[in-house]
Design a protein around this motif. Structure first.
Motif: not given
Length: 243
Positions: A87-93, A150-151, A163-172, A201-205
């Motif tokens: 997610g966009q708000d994932a915590a970094l320590f 983000q990277s 097995r399932v990868l859910l990405l929220d605005e991964p390159t915003a 982002r259209l490129a991600l399509l």
């Protein structure tokens, strides 16, 4: 057994306490290995839908199944092993890049580590740094740029080999060159996985075969990617935003 990645929603509805319904009567099926994009304006329900699929929010009404079983039947450990949400708000320590990738997990096999770092674009950010992956990220990742954060979050997801990868605005927060590195990497990483990506982002399509268009918490289109891209290009002069 391990989750294979078939996601089915029937009449799924979600609302916040004291607020309006943010998802209403969502029905769709995503097959194992399918690559799907969620598009729509801010507030259309994309992030909420991803978090429901990840099991991070409870199902309030309707039905959500994973491999034919109600998501509530799975333990949190099973879901986290098979379904990863970046997610966009994932915590970094306030530790090293490497610590933030692993989060205390045992180090995976070298091939998996190498692929995750390459496909997330993180290797390109640190390969010329003296500190490398031992670089401190600062409180909440304050010593990293938005694209680097983000990277890192994406590398954290990929190294778990879900097995399932859910990405929220991964390159915003990425520039065009960094975004293209990640798009190429995700094209490799998505093979054999179910992937759902929410994006403006259209490129991600280019990564997906199917696009689901949300407006005000409801699905207004669910079509092959090429049809939706043609619709978007006819309706807007912009080629960088999808809503």
């Amino acid at each position: 057994g391990r989750i294979s990645g078939r996601i089915a929603l029937q009449g799924l509805t979600h609302g916040w306490d004291g607020g309006a319904t943010c998802l209403g009567g969502i029905g769709l099926t995503i097959e194992p290995g399918e690559r799907v994009a969620l598009i729509g304006r801010s507030g259309s329900g994309k992030s909420t839908l991803l978090q429901l699929i990840a099991g991070l929010l409870p199902v309030q009404a309707g039905r959500l199944t994973v491999d034919g079983h109600a998501i509530s039947r799975y333990s949190a450990a099973q879901l986290r092993d098979g379904i990863v949400y970046a997610g966009q708000d994932a915590a970094l320590f306030d530790s090293t890049i490497w610590d933030n990738i692993l989060l205390g997990r045992p180090e995976p096999e070298a091939e998996l580590v190498e692929a995750a770092l390459r496909d997330s674009g993180l290797a390109a950010h640190v390969e010329h740094s003296i500190e490398g992956f031992m670089r401190k990220v600062g409180p909440r990742g304050s010593r990293l740029s938005g694209g680097q954060r983000q990277s890192l979050i994406l590398a954290r997801a990929l190294i778990r080999d879900p097995r399932v990868l859910l990405l929220d605005e991964p390159t915003a927060a990425m520039d065009i060159a960094s975004e293209q590195v990640v798009i190429n990497g995700l094209a490799r990483a998505a093979k054999g996985r179910t992937m759902v990506v929410a994006t403006h982002r259209l490129a991600l399509l280019d990564l997906v075969d199917r696009v689901i268009w949300l407006e005000e918490g409801r699905i207004v289109a669910d079509r092959p990617r090429d049809e939706v891209v043609a619709m978007l290009r006819r309706g807007s002069a912009s080629t960088t935003q999808v809503a």
